[in-house]
Write a protein that holds these residues in place. Structure first.
Motif, short mmCIF file in Angstrom:
data_model
loop_
_atom_site.label_atom_id
_atom_site.label_comp_id
_atom_site.label_asym_id
_atom_site.label_seq_id
_atom_site.Cartn_x
_atom_site.Cartn_y
_atom_site.Cartn_z
N UNK A 149 2.30 3.74 13.54
CA UNK A 149 3.17 4.11 14.46
C UNK A 149 4.07 5.20 14.26
N UNK A 150 4.08 5.61 13.05
CA UNK A 150 5.06 6.76 12.42
C UNK A 150 6.25 6.30 12.69
N UNK A 151 6.63 5.11 12.20
CA UNK A 151 8.07 4.52 11.97
C UNK A 151 8.71 4.98 10.77
N UNK A 152 9.79 5.77 11.15
CA UNK A 152 10.89 6.14 9.89
C UNK A 152 12.03 5.71 10.12
N UNK A 153 12.85 6.14 8.93
CA UNK A 153 14.17 5.66 9.13
C UNK A 153 14.81 6.42 10.42
N UNK A 154 15.67 5.77 11.04
CA UNK A 154 16.38 6.38 12.28
C UNK A 154 15.58 5.97 13.55
N UNK A 155 14.44 5.49 13.42
CA UNK A 155 13.69 5.25 14.67
C UNK A 155 14.50 4.12 15.64
N UNK A 156 14.58 4.12 16.74
CA UNK A 156 15.25 3.23 17.62
C UNK A 156 14.30 2.47 18.24
N UNK A 157 14.43 0.93 18.35
CA UNK A 157 13.72 0.00 18.87
C UNK A 157 14.32 -0.93 20.04
N UNK A 158 13.53 -1.26 20.74
CA UNK A 158 14.14 -2.05 22.12
C UNK A 158 13.85 -3.37 21.85
N UNK A 159 14.40 -4.43 22.22
CA UNK A 159 14.17 -5.80 22.11
C UNK A 159 14.23 -6.22 23.29
N UNK A 160 13.33 -7.07 23.72
CA UNK A 160 13.48 -7.84 25.23
C UNK A 160 12.97 -9.28 24.96
N UNK A 161 13.75 -10.30 25.27
CA UNK A 161 13.36 -11.66 25.17
C UNK A 161 12.42 -12.14 25.95
#
Length: 163
Positions: A149-161
């Protein structure tokens, strides 16, 4: 005739014990059936890819997490939600598969990563973390996900319940 007067006492004790046992079993049944089903949070990555995160927000789930499971479901993950932000560490004791571990702050920015973390069946197990700054959430995914996924420090994620 003396034996007839002795019989009611043990019968009464058995009846009382059975009633107490029935009450105890019903209490356990009510307690466990009233527990919430597993909560799921949809985690969205910048690419649009989504994982279904099983929420670890009880002491038992925070302690055991993915231990004793054979695998994660496709697009599955475990999302640890801690009561407060801190320098949380994790281990992979009794895991049966390797994982990637992603630490996130309160704003859901990645603050630390550990890729391809192997399962641990020894004692003591190594601990992973702590992150360099406070984290409120920790996400465990299948090993290789961070790289894919190319996740790095600083990547922003979104959460949805998920309801």
């Amino acid at each position: 005739m003396g034996s007839a007067s002795e019989t009611p006492q043990p019968k009464r004790q058995r009846i009382v014990m059975l009633i107490l046992l029935a009450i105890l079993l019903m209490s356990f049944s009510l307690f466990f059936s009233s527990q919430k089903e597993t909560e799921t949070i949809l985690i969205t990555f910048p690419s649009g890819r989504q994982l279904e995160g099983e929420v670890a927000n009880t002491p038992e789930k925070l302690l055991f997490g993915l231990a004793f499971r054979e695998t994660l479901p496709p697009n599955g993950a475990m999302l640890y939600i801690f009561e407060s932000s801190g320098r949380h560490t994790l281990w992979t004791k009794a895991f049966r598969f390797p994982v990637d571990i992603i630490w996130l702050d309160e704003s859901r920015h990645v603050v630390h990563l550990a890729a391809d973390v192997p399962p641990c069946n020894q004692d003591p197990c190594p601990r992973y973390g702590p992150p360099p700054s406070d984290a409120r959430y920790v996400l465990q995914t299948k090993a290789g996900f961070v790289r894919e996924e190319g996740v790095t420090v600083g990547t922003d994620l979104k959460f949805t319940l998920v309801m």
